[in-house]
Structures are given as structure tokens and as C-alpha cells.
Design a protein around this motif. Structure first.
Motif, PDB file in Angstrom:
ATOM      1  N   GLY A 263      13.080  27.229  -7.439  1.00 31.89           N
ATOM      2  CA  GLY A 263      13.777  26.785  -8.631  1.00 31.89           C
ATOM      3  C   GLY A 263      15.214  26.398  -8.289  1.00 31.89           C
ATOM      4  O   GLY A 263      15.757  26.817  -7.260  1.00 31.89           O
ATOM      5  N   ALA A 264      15.840  25.612  -9.157  1.00 35.67           N
ATOM      6  CA  ALA A 264      17.193  25.100  -8.898  1.00 35.67           C
ATOM      7  C   ALA A 264      18.212  26.228  -8.683  1.00 35.67           C
ATOM      8  O   ALA A 264      19.034  26.157  -7.766  1.00 35.67           O
ATOM      9  CB  ALA A 264      17.632  24.202 -10.048  1.00 35.67           C
ATOM     10  N   LYS A 265      18.160  27.280  -9.498  1.00 36.43           N
ATOM     11  CA  LYS A 265      19.097  28.409  -9.344  1.00 36.43           C
ATOM     12  C   LYS A 265      18.929  29.078  -7.982  1.00 36.43           C
ATOM     13  O   LYS A 265      19.903  29.448  -7.334  1.00 36.43           O
ATOM     14  CB  LYS A 265      18.872  29.452 -10.432  1.00 36.43           C
ATOM     15  N   GLN A 266      17.690  29.270  -7.569  1.00 36.77           N
ATOM     16  CA  GLN A 266      17.406  29.944  -6.307  1.00 36.77           C
ATOM     17  C   GLN A 266      17.844  29.091  -5.117  1.00 36.77           C
ATOM     18  O   GLN A 266      18.291  29.613  -4.108  1.00 36.77           O
ATOM     19  CB  GLN A 266      15.918  30.288  -6.205  1.00 36.77           C
TER      20      GLN A 266
ATOM     21  N   GLN B  11       8.323  19.570 -12.649  1.00 32.22           N
ATOM     22  CA  GLN B  11       7.655  20.074 -11.443  1.00 32.22           C
ATOM     23  C   GLN B  11       7.605  21.590 -11.479  1.00 32.22           C
ATOM     24  O   GLN B  11       8.555  22.244 -11.915  1.00 32.22           O
ATOM     25  CB  GLN B  11       8.367  19.608 -10.181  1.00 32.22           C
ATOM     26  N   LEU B  12       6.491  22.130 -10.988  1.00 32.59           N
ATOM     27  CA  LEU B  12       6.334  23.571 -10.894  1.00 32.59           C
ATOM     28  C   LEU B  12       7.175  24.093  -9.735  1.00 32.59           C
ATOM     29  O   LEU B  12       7.187  23.509  -8.650  1.00 32.59           O
ATOM     30  CB  LEU B  12       4.853  23.899 -10.670  1.00 32.59           C
ATOM     31  N   LYS B  13       7.898  25.190  -9.970  1.00 29.35           N
ATOM     32  CA  LYS B  13       8.779  25.768  -8.954  1.00 29.35           C
ATOM     33  C   LYS B  13       8.572  27.276  -8.874  1.00 29.35           C
ATOM     34  O   LYS B  13       8.239  27.927  -9.861  1.00 29.35           O
ATOM     35  CB  LYS B  13      10.257  25.497  -9.287  1.00 29.35           C
ATOM     36  N   TYR B  14       8.805  27.826  -7.673  1.00 27.49           N
ATOM     37  CA  TYR B  14       8.790  29.274  -7.467  1.00 27.49           C
ATOM     38  C   TYR B  14      10.127  29.813  -7.958  1.00 27.49           C
ATOM     39  O   TYR B  14      11.184  29.321  -7.552  1.00 27.49           O
ATOM     40  CB  TYR B  14       8.606  29.589  -5.983  1.00 27.49           C
ATOM     41  N   ILE B  15      10.077  30.809  -8.832  1.00 29.63           N
ATOM     42  CA  ILE B  15      11.304  31.379  -9.393  1.00 29.63           C
ATOM     43  C   ILE B  15      11.673  32.684  -8.691  1.00 29.63           C
ATOM     44  O   ILE B  15      12.753  32.828  -8.153  1.00 29.63           O
ATOM     45  CB  ILE B  15      11.160  31.609 -10.910  1.00 29.63           C
TER      46      ILE B  15
ATOM     47  N   ASP C  95      11.910  22.788   4.849  1.00 35.01           N
ATOM     48  CA  ASP C  95      12.403  21.828   3.850  1.00 35.01           C
ATOM     49  C   ASP C  95      11.539  21.926   2.596  1.00 35.01           C
ATOM     50  O   ASP C  95      12.053  21.974   1.482  1.00 35.01           O
ATOM     51  CB  ASP C  95      12.356  20.388   4.378  1.00 35.01           C
ATOM     52  N   TYR C  96      10.218  21.946   2.792  1.00 32.47           N
ATOM     53  CA  TYR C  96       9.298  22.043   1.658  1.00 32.47           C
ATOM     54  C   TYR C  96       9.478  23.373   0.933  1.00 32.47           C
ATOM     55  O   TYR C  96       9.515  23.406  -0.299  1.00 32.47           O
ATOM     56  CB  TYR C  96       7.844  21.879   2.119  1.00 32.47           C
ATOM     57  N   VAL C  97       9.596  24.443   1.687  1.00 35.10           N
ATOM     58  CA  VAL C  97       9.776  25.763   1.063  1.00 35.10           C
ATOM     59  C   VAL C  97      11.012  25.732   0.167  1.00 35.10           C
ATOM     60  O   VAL C  97      10.954  26.145  -0.993  1.00 35.10           O
ATOM     61  CB  VAL C  97       9.883  26.878   2.127  1.00 35.10           C
TER      62      VAL C  97
END
Length: 154
Positions: A52-55, A117-121, A45-47
Motif C-alpha cells: 500500500g502507498a503508506k507502507q 489496484q489490490l495492495k498488501y497493507i 521491485d514487484y514486492v
């Protein structure tokens, strides 16, 4: 319990605060470490939430869990982190076992702010290879200095 991310701190004081949503990671390296710990602890869930929203549109918790079901994550090494680049980047190696075979996954990851918030893209995979077979009496690849049979082989 030591934090799985390899920071040397306790899980309670390190990645748990991000997993429990007490705090959001504001640095790419901290987000990377918390995502690695989430994989170790099977907190998919956290992962998913840290993509990012697109991903996120093309992923699900079930897919993340399924893709990692055979892997036992044993060690994270951060090679380089650049918080000042846009997007922020982290180059890391994550080591995992499938059975008694050790693998290395090395990536140059990109992170950016989305809605505060910082996100992985995404990332460029640099290495995704088998390293070799670990024997029962070998030193465990996690860095514990214990024999493999007394550590991650369990």
C-alpha cells in the motif's frame, strides 16, 4: 518452470503475468502468491509496488533485498483466503531456509484496493520460528520428494 507459488501451473501462465505487469492481481490470494514468487525470484521491485502507498513510504527495494538476503524460500501453503471481507485476508505459511535450517513464517495478511489496484497493507505474524535442521539425505522441504542435497541445498 513450475511457478514458485505452488499453484501447480507454469510460472509463465501464473505469477509471471503479474510480475511483467501484463495483468494486476484482483484476488488477495493471487496477489499473495505473486508476492511470494517475487521473493523467491528476488523481484523486490514487484514486492515494493504491491505494498500500500503508506507502507511504501517506509520501504525501499534495497531494504527488502537486504532483509531477505539470507533466506531461500522453499514452499508456500495458503491456509485460508477471504476475498469478501473488508479488507480481504489471506492466512499463509511460507517456509524458508537459512543454510540448512528450515523456518516457518505464518501470517494473517490484509489487502485492500488503492487507486483501482489490490495492495498488501499489513499482517499479523502468527508464527516466525525455526522448525529444525535439514540433513543432506532428508527429503527436501519444498515438496519435490528429492533428497535435500539434490534439490534446495544446491
Amino acid at each position: 518452470m513450475l511457478c514458485p507459488c505452488g499453484s501447480g501451473g507454469s510460472y509463465t501462465d501464473c505469477c509471471s503475468i503479474f510480475h511483467n505487469k501484463d495483468k494486476s492481481a484482483v484476488q488477495a490470494e493471487k496477489l499473495m502468491r505473486s508476492r511470494y514468487s517475487a521473493y523467491v525470484l528476488k523481484n523486490y521491485d514487484y514486492v515494493l509496488q504491491t505494498y500500500g502507498a503508506k507502507q511504501q513510504l517506509n520501504l525501499s527495494v534495497e531494504e527488502l533485498a537486504h532483509s531477505a538476503q539470507e533466506q531461500k524460500w522453499v514452499k508456500l501453503i495458503i491456509h485460508h483466503s477471504d476475498e469478501n471481507s473488508i479488507p480481504a485476508t489471506v492466512e499463509f505459511s511460507a517456509y524458508f531456509l537459512i543454510g540448512n535450517t528450515l523456518h516457518e513464517f505464518k501470517e494473517h495478511s490484509r489487502f485492500q484496493q488503492e487507486q483501482g489496484q489490490l495492495k498488501y497493507i499489513d499482517g499479523d505474524i502468527l508464527i516466525n520460528d525455526k522448525i529444525g535442521t535439514i540433513s543432506r539425505n532428508d527429503v527436501c522441504p519444498c515438496g519435490s520428494n528429492k533428497k535435500f542435497k539434490k534439490c534446495c541445498a544446491n
